[in-house]
Structures are given as structure tokens and as C-alpha cells.
Scaffold this motif. Sequence first.
Motif, PDB file in Angstrom:
ATOM      1  N   LEU A   1      -3.054  13.100   6.660  1.00 28.38           N
ATOM      2  CA  LEU A   1      -3.468  11.845   6.036  1.00 28.38           C
ATOM      3  C   LEU A   1      -4.824  11.401   6.562  1.00 28.38           C
ATOM      4  N   PHE A   2      -5.066  11.635   7.842  1.00 24.32           N
ATOM      5  CA  PHE A   2      -6.336  11.211   8.421  1.00 24.32           C
ATOM      6  C   PHE A   2      -7.504  11.813   7.648  1.00 24.32           C
TER       7      PHE A   2
ATOM      8  N   SER B   1       0.837  -1.204   0.000  1.00 17.79           N
ATOM      9  CA  SER B   1       0.000   0.000   0.000  1.00 17.79           C
ATOM     10  C   SER B   1       0.869   1.250   0.000  1.00 17.79           C
ATOM     11  N   LEU B   2       2.178   1.093   0.213  1.00 16.35           N
ATOM     12  CA  LEU B   2       3.128   2.209   0.188  1.00 16.35           C
ATOM     13  C   LEU B   2       2.661   3.356   1.078  1.00 16.35           C
ATOM     14  N   SER B   3       2.165   2.989   2.231  1.00 11.12           N
ATOM     15  CA  SER B   3       1.642   4.010   3.137  1.00 11.12           C
ATOM     16  C   SER B   3       2.692   5.080   3.431  1.00 11.12           C
ATOM     17  N   SER B   4       2.253   6.328   3.448  1.00 15.14           N
ATOM     18  CA  SER B   4       3.173   7.410   3.821  1.00 15.14           C
ATOM     19  C   SER B   4       2.774   7.994   5.169  1.00 15.14           C
ATOM     20  N   GLN B   5       1.964   7.252   5.898  1.00 12.46           N
ATOM     21  CA  GLN B   5       1.533   7.753   7.206  1.00 12.46           C
ATOM     22  C   GLN B   5       2.709   7.963   8.141  1.00 12.46           C
ATOM     23  N   PHE B   6       3.729   7.148   7.958  1.00 14.26           N
ATOM     24  CA  PHE B   6       4.899   7.258   8.822  1.00 14.26           C
ATOM     25  C   PHE B   6       5.567   8.623   8.673  1.00 14.26           C
ATOM     26  N   LEU B   7       5.510   9.185   7.466  1.00 14.71           N
ATOM     27  CA  LEU B   7       6.159  10.478   7.231  1.00 14.71           C
ATOM     28  C   LEU B   7       5.230  11.633   7.566  1.00 14.71           C
TER      29      LEU B   7
ATOM     30  N   GLY C   1       1.154  12.067   9.206  1.00 12.76           N
ATOM     31  CA  GLY C   1      -0.013  11.308   9.612  1.00 12.76           C
ATOM     32  C   GLY C   1      -1.265  12.120   9.884  1.00 12.76           C
ATOM     33  N   ASP C   2      -1.099  13.391  10.169  1.00 13.38           N
ATOM     34  CA  ASP C   2      -2.258  14.156  10.602  1.00 13.38           C
ATOM     35  C   ASP C   2      -3.152  14.540   9.429  1.00 13.38           C
TER      36      ASP C   2
ATOM     37  N   ARG D   1       8.048  15.851   2.673  1.00  7.19           N
ATOM     38  CA  ARG D   1       8.409  14.453   2.925  1.00  7.19           C
ATOM     39  C   ARG D   1       7.607  13.516   2.041  1.00  7.19           C
TER      40      ARG D   1
ATOM     41  N   SER E   1      -7.134  10.055   3.862  1.00  4.63           N
ATOM     42  CA  SER E   1      -7.247   8.612   3.667  1.00  4.63           C
ATOM     43  C   SER E   1      -8.575   8.049   4.169  1.00  4.63           C
TER      44      SER E   1
END
Lengths: 286, 242, 517, 171
Positions: free
Chosen positions: B48-49, B37-43, B45-46, B116, B52
Motif C-alpha cells: 500500500l505504501f 476512506s475504507l482503508s485496507s492498510q490494516f489488511l 500495508g507494505d 485479503r 497510496s
Amino acid sequence: MHKLAEGFSVSATVLFVGSIMVAGVLLHPDVAQAKTGEEIFQSGCNACHTIGGGRLVGPDLLGVSERRTEEWLVKFVQHSQAMVEAGDPVAVGLFEEHNKVTMPDQALTKAEVLAVMEYAKTPHVIGAAQPDEPVALTEEDIVLGQDLFEGSVRLSNGGPACNSCHDVTNDAVIGGGILAKELTSVFSRLGGPGVRAILGSPPFPVMQEAYKDEPLTELEVKALVGFLEQADSEQSLHQPRDYGIGLFTSGVVGSGILLAFYSLLWRRRKRSSVNQSIYDRQVKST
Amino acid sequence: MNTLNTFLFVVFPYVAGIVFVVGVTYRYRRTAFTVSSLSSQFLEGDKLFWGSVPFHIGLLAVFFGHLLAFLLPQATLAWNSVPVRLIILEVSAFVFGLSLLFGLLSLLWRRLTNPRVRVVTSRMDIAIELLLLAQVVLGCWVALGFRWGSSWFAADLTPYLWSLLALSPETDAVFALPLVIRLHIAGAFLILFMVPFTRLAHFVVAPLHYLFRPYQVVIWNWDRKAVRNPKEPWSKARPKNN
Amino acid sequence: MDVRSQISMVFHLDKCIGCHTCSVACKNIWTDRKGAEYMWWNNVETKPGTGYPGKWEDQEIYKGGWKKDGDKIYLKGAGRPKSLTNIFHNPHLPKIDDYYEPFTYKYLDLIESPAGDDQPTARPISMITGEPMDIKMGPNWDDDLSGSPDYARNDPNLTKLSPAEQEAMFQLERMAFFYLPRICNHCLNPACVAACPSQAIYKRGEDGVVLINQNVCRAWRMCVTACPYKKTYYNWNTGKSEKCILCYPRIESGHAPACMHSCVGRIRYLGVLLYDADQIESVASSDEESLVDQQMNMILDPFDPEVIAAAKANGVADSTIDAAQYSPTYKFVKTWGLALPLHPEFRTLPMLFYVPPLLPVMASVRDVSNEAQQEKLNPIAKQWPDNWLYDTSTEEIFGTIDQARFPLEYMANLFSAGDTSKVKERIMKLMAVRIYRRHKTVGDISEEKSNEALSTAGLTPELADAIYYLTSLPKFDDRFVIPAAHREQAIEMMEFTGDVKGNTGFGFKDKSAERGS
Amino acid sequence: MTSRRRSRAGDLKETLKGGDARILNCLTPHGKWHIHSTYMENHRMLTLSRGCEPVWMSEVDAAELEIKDNDWVEVYNDHGVYCARASVSARIPKGVCIVYHVPERTVGIPKSQVRGGKRAGGHNSFTRIHLKPNYLAGGYGQFSYHFNYWGPIAPNRDTHVIVKRMDKVVF
């Protein structure tokens, strides 16, 4: 082992698509075949045209190939509106003559048009205009027509309700769709026989597809025609309604509520780094 | 025009379907590493909520809505026969559609503005996001501009899609639909076509099997019988090196 | 009895000097790659401190590990319902800023800057974006109590201590700290494995190493949340999670893992433990007070004929059983009862054990009369405002433990779910060995006193000698007892290792292992 | 006390303490990760430390100077200036700051505000460069050049400095 398990989703997707395809093949075994002129005529043209039965919504097609050139006919059947807009005198004439009702563009090949013309060289009883006698309509018929239009009584063969695509200004029914023509004054434009003919055998491809395997019954046609006649004659008494604004507003408000709901559901989410306050107090270098 | 229509609604669906099945299978079997899924939440996250969550939930709701009208057209029409139910269905579909649009726009905004996230953004990511955006805008347009789509989808597009699957496409009705709707249909096939080449591939590995497996996973690489039998450690699994 | 073997490790914390050689060795081999710059599969923390990532022990923030509810245990922040509903946005995922933004310097500016009236400098730049950045955090930021107002004073393990006790720990004169090296615990009840929706993480049956299959990981990120030790890391570039692999390629070829091999203080011991896998569930869900004891109980005696028979029936190789009998970790954990697991209350049954540090406890504080002292000193001498003496005498044998300058509660919060008696028991043994050795070498402690100390701690002179030997004088083969890996049985999973020679990290063989799109 | 004042004045004759600054005794214990001055500047060690060689100072002094952990500070006296980040710790006694080993000014050193925007803060810049006479005794080996060898060594670095928070950090 884990790979097998993981493949579950992939194989599920592939299997799902595959089984739908197989089901599709099994359920629809008929393959398109070349149709005769008669079949084509009966699958749509007869809603508006007769062959030797006189004018209906559109002109009588008996011997039409003698009146127009072959090239003109094919072009008109496929793109009538474009020809009217382009100012073709004959096309404009026909348009004016028939209450400015556009003939829908037919997805017919040249050969198919010619087959119909061939068929139209001799008169046929089929498709003859119904005698324009006043149909005895009761109050129940009109109410039934309303319900059928709106869908609250389902069409007995399972076709979609009229308001899926059509709107009509009438307080008795909820606003209809706007994919197809607005029908408030359709009765005066096409006349009873025209409406009846279209309902019985729809000439428009989208409508044709919708009622292909689930045609309307005689009774339903009668009731709907009655309702449309009443709607036409009483249109000044009813308020037109605009669902567009309402739908848009409720959509925006609804999605706002939805977002608020998400935010509430995940209100305990970690919003920033544990050290954010330490980071924030520091001087930014330039 | 007719040639283009024929291409878009007769040829292309098959191309897209085949490319999807073959492409996804190939990618899953041969380059499984790239399926993520290549999530970029790690870079980040706020933001993204707000992207996503409405995006994915909206997408699932809208997708299953379409699927329902496709699989159960009569049930859909029956549901719609009561005006209140019709309006509830249409409004909630539109609500999910709009939240999907909101989510997609915030995802795109985040992807383009967060430094990022931009590092982990490929051109294909932007392309697929724009494609999805076009599709969602068209979808909302159809919902608003050609309303009661749930009914006419069941009446007109369901037979078309089934005819595609039956390998005898009946396209008269589709050809006669307004341009916006046709674009929306073609867009759906284009997205299907793009799945194997983009990060969208992650939806085919949705972890549904998680529901059915025990929590702990232990894998033995040894043959536990052979390792006990010093006489024949080589006969069952001959080492390839060392 | 389902006997399995587990490669386990013991850290003798008294010997750790916090040099980070282990971290560097690990980093050089495994995580010197794009997307992995921020990862330290092995890191060393100063305690008290918030560690890496910040406050990883605070599960109210990160929701890692298991929690007990009734008779059963549940994953705190993941598990079937949560993993699937939170899949679009994992609400408790640590972000890169909880670890640190990896940085380097723009060295080329030193060469390429135009002439000016001042010399150029290489500015810090982000290894993610390449843009200039301010360094705000690092993998070892709170090293040696640096930034103690922000970090050490906010150590989650301090929360159960009274404010006075906490304050005492930060008084300059009584201050103490120690180092805590951490790698993946290769747990028996791993939360990361349980939380992985795509079943990419698994425990190897043969040696208990927990691994992530990179071809199956789909970046659902639940392992990062679930691991209470925050030892699964998300590679932001490849979109895959990664973790310590216990250097299994090294272990399989008979080498000690890089962190252990390079350890300067020789604090690490590696060996096999046999355990009863049937008990995992019941032990993991036992009461908090009995967690440690239960975990010790499920580790089986490798000399017990029943255990050996059961192990053989279960496919444990003879070489592994031999290794288990000679295992230094078995001695530390079971025979001598010196080591404890880290944060057993997370209920993952970690298989790395720590010998609690004695040194911060050794010296204690004694009340004295400053006035009396003052008379003996000249007027220039420093006058401390309070009346205490830094005391390292052994007059009372174990008397200093309870007034230790490093509270036992703190150690207990780290190693025994808050039970100070377990820590005290181990500290007493360590101290008894010290007293015994002082009696032997220095001779200022009588044999009676030494024997009293040993018997109170539950040791004999023979045991004390054995502990002393393995603590102070062990050879390489004593510290690392690595079972033969039987690669002839496992070779399928590795294929031809020559293909990946010369590569670091995962040694990707072809381009199929690149970031997807 | 007079002797202490004089020793302060030794390194702070010309430099005035202005504003929110404080005079501290600067010491140099042996660095944790240095073989003398070596190895600290490689990427691994910079990552494991704070990306620079910080100035360690006590919680008490830092609170008085309103310096928080990781703030940029200038440490200066008559000899020179060193710009670094503060590492505020309970481990450091009041009145003392320590710098393990100052790095070269080529890596991540901002411009000094008290020195008029010059990049100041290089190697050993606030320590005396006078050699101790006892270093001159013996076989003169200390005068032969070795890389990274020639120069003042740790015992020289017991001096007094003024420490001040930097409100502006310009590279």
C-alpha cells in the motif's frame, strides 16, 4: 457539535463550488445571442477571406453563393477536410490551389453560414487585402518577435505566448507546444498577408478562444510575422529539437527520485508484523 | 459528433456538478456511515505504501495544478513566460503525473492480487480505479503529446470552465481540441459524477478541521442545568421511551 | 475546579484465574461480527508475555501514547502534523498479523468430502478470505507462558531487567506468572481522542466513557496508532474504528458491564471517581516520577463539601455524587492506596486501576545447604543441583518481597513507570492484611507481629478488615456501584431502544450502516 | 532405573525411535478450558487457545529436537499417533510433554507421516485402552454408556511417547 465541525470540509467543498459558480455568473453576464453575418465574418473568416478584396489565404468570397450550391457551402464550411479526403473534386481543387492549406472546420450552424453568404453578396471594404508591400522590419522587431513567440516578453494584452501551442525550428527560442501546427515554414505556405490576417483575427476556434479578449497589437503582429519570415528563410541553419523524449525521460527519472524521496521520508515505517520472523520459519501446510 | 460533443461538454458537466453536490450532500447527511476512506492498510500495508503515497500526493499535486491554472490563468501565463520556469512547471507536473500513474497501477495490482484486499474490493472499486487509470493515462498522454498544457489550459480551458459556471457555455475551442484532450476533459466530469457513488466520497470529508480543534473532545448528553433541577427534568427533554 | 465524574474500574489481580470468561462475554455481545472477529475489546494476557497485539507495550514499534518534550506533551505517533501527513499511509499502524488472522474450520468438508481411504478433517480457514490457512497467532497465543522462547522472553517490560534477573524468571523452579485482563482504560487524557482527525472519538462528560461515533469515523486510522494500549480496533469490513464502550447501554440501565458481571473470580470492581478536569493537562505533563502521585491527587474526595459544591455547580447529578461516596474504586485507589494505573508513563491518565498481584511475590527463594538436606533423605530422592528452598514462611514479615521470585522491577514497569517503591508499598499492604488474617484465623502469628506488620504497611485493623471484606466477601452491590444514568436526560442519543432489540453488536437499525463503496 | 525402562517399553515395544525423535513422558493435567473433554472445541475456545490442542514441551527438549514453537509434531507410541502443534514453554520440565485433552481428528488434524499418510491423531490415540481394574469395582456405573464418558480418563494417560517434528504437513 462534532458533526457540525466535521461538516466543515463538506460545506467548504460545497461553498467553494457554489461561490465559483456565483462568481462565474457575475463575471460573465453576457449571454450568447444570434449574430449577424457581418459579426460572424469579422470574428474569424476575415483572417483568410475578403469580400471583394481579392484572394488572401483563401479565396475571395464575393458572390460565392452564386458559384457553389448552398448545400455544398454549408458542408464545406463545416467539414472541408473530410470532403477533400472523400475526393470531392471541387474541394480537392481548392485544396491544391491554395498551397494545401486546410480550411479549419468551423463550428457554425447552417443558418450562420447562410448569413455569411448573404453578407458576402456585396463587396465590403472590411477585410480587404493589405497591399503586399514589404514591411520595414528592423533587427529589434525580429528579436521582439522571438521573445513574443517564446513568451519571454509577454503579449501586451495578456494572451498566451505562441509557443504554448506552436513549435518552430529556431535555436533562438525554446521548443514550443505541439497542440497546434508546426510553424517553421508557415510563411512560405500562407504568405505574409495570410499570417498577418490569422494573427489579427484567428480563424481557428482554439486560437480564437485564446485571444478573444486579449488580441495581439499591430506591433506584435508585425514583429511575429517578421520572426516567422526569418525562421522560414533560415530554417536550414537551425536544428529541430525533440522535447518529447526529454520530457519523458525527465518525467521517469523525476518520479523515480520522488519515490525514493518518499521511501526515505517514511524510512522508519513498520514494514511487517512484529512476529513476522516467527511466522516465516513455520512449515506451510498443503 | 456535434450532438455527442454538446452532450459531453455542455450537458454532462451540469449533470455531473448537480449529481456531485446533491449526491454528496445526501450521502453525508443520510448515510454518513458509508462515508469512509475504507482503508485496507490494516489488511495489507507494505505494498500500500508504494501505491497510496505516490497516488495521493501525485493526485493532490496534479489537482491543485489544474486548479491553479483555472483560478489564476494570468499568473500561470506570467510564470510560464520565462522558458526555464515553464519547463520546471511542466516537468514537475509530469513527474507527479507519472508517480500518480505508478501509484495507481500498484494499487490496482495490489487490489487484484492480494487475497485479503480482494475481500474488501467491490466491483465499483475496480470500476472507479479503471476510470481513474484511464484519466491518468490520458492526462500523461496530453502532457507529453500536447505539451505546454499549462499554457493552453490557462488560455483555452479556463475560459471554457468559467463559461460553464457562468451558465453560458462557450465550447467552440473545446470542440476543436484533439480527441485525447476531449476525452480527458469528459473523464474529469465523469469522475466528478461518480464521486457520490464510490469511495471517492472520502475526499470531501478531508479532515482539515483537525487543524483548528482542541485535542480533547468532551460531549455532554445531559442538560447539565436540567439534571440539577429535580423539579423539571421532564419539561426540557421528554423521554421517548422507558 | 472543574469537577467531573468518571466511571472507573479496579482489577484485583490476585483473584484473576485467567479463565477468559470476561473476554468471551464481551465477544459474544459486541464483536461477533464480520470485520470484528479479530477484536477482543476485553482480553486477558499472561505476564510475562507479549500480549495482544504482539508487543503492544513497545512504543518504539507502535508509537502510541504521549511523550513529554520540555514542559509539554505531544502525541508520539499522531497529532496534527503527523496525522495529516501520514493520512495516506500510517507508518506505524498495527496490521492484522500483529493481532491474528481470525480462523474457523471448513466443517462442511466433514460431510461433503467424497469417499476416500482416510477420514476427512475440517481444515482451518481464514475468516477474512475463506481460504485454507495455517494458524500462526491467536488472541491469547502466549497463554500460560506457551511459546515462552518467542513471547514471554521478549516481553517489553523485561528490557530494564538485567539478563540474570530475566533468566531467573524463566527457571522452572522459581517461575511465576500472572494474568492481566485489559479493556479500554477510558483515559482522562485519551490519545485516541486527540489523534482522531475527523473528531469521531469523544469522551462523554457525564461518565467519562470514551466512544467512537460510527457515523463520523472516516477510517483515517490514527486512533489505532495513538492508543498505547491498542484498545481501538479497526474494523476492516465497515471501514470504521471500534472500541470498548464500557457496555454503556448496560450501565445506563443499571447493569454491570458484561466483562465484570461474568467475572468468575470476582476480581472486578466498578464505581465512580470524581476528578478535577482542570488538572488534566498539568498532571499529564508532569515528571515521570510524580505521574502516579499526581494522578492520584487529581482524584477528589467525594465527602469534601467543597468538592460536592463544585460538582453540583458543574452539573454532576446527586445520584452520581452518592455513588462516588460509596465507590469501591475510590476505596481501592485512594482510601487504601492499593491500586495502580497500568503503564502511567503513556501519559493518557488511564482510569482503570490494578491491585498488583501478591502471589507471585509471596514465595521467595532462600539459600539452604543441600548437603545437609541430603543426609535426611533417601538416595532415590531428587537432587537439585542448586542450593535453595522455596520459602513461604512469614518469619521476617516483609523480608521476602525484595528477594521475590518475581522481580518488583517488572511490576513497577507495568504499574508505576518503573518506581518499585510504589509497588512495594501496595504489596506490603496486601501482605499485612494476609498476616493480620492469619493471626485472626490460623493463630500461628502473634498479635504483636500482626500489628507490627499492619503499622509498617500503614494500615489499622479496621482498614485491614475493610480491605478483607471488599476483597473476599463483597456482594454484587458492593462490587458494582453504578450511578443512575439519567436516561431521561440522555435519551436523545439513543432514540427508541426497542428498534434495536434482538440485534447484537451495534444493533444497526437499517441498511444505512453498511459498508460504503 | 530398570523399572523406568520397563515402563517405557510397555508402550514402546514395537515403535522404534528413528532420526530426530525423542522419548518423552506424556502427562495429562487438567485442561484449562475444558469441562473434561467438553467445550474445548467450540470456536471461542479454539480461538483463545491455539486453534488446536497443542503438545506442551520444554524449551530444553524442543531445542534438542530443533522444534520451534508452533511447529507441527507427531507424538506416537505403540497405541497410536497424535499430530499437533508444539507449544514450547519454560513452564514444562525437561523430559515431559503434556497434552490437556486430545481432540477428535475431525478438526484440523493433518495426516500422520509416521503412519503412512493416514489421518491418525484422533481421540486419545496414544493412550492405553486397558481399563484399570479398580475402575471395574463398585456399582458398575462406569459401564453404562454416557456421551463423552466411556473411555480412558486422565489417570491412564501417563505414558511414554516418541516426539518428532513434522517436516511436511498434509491435510
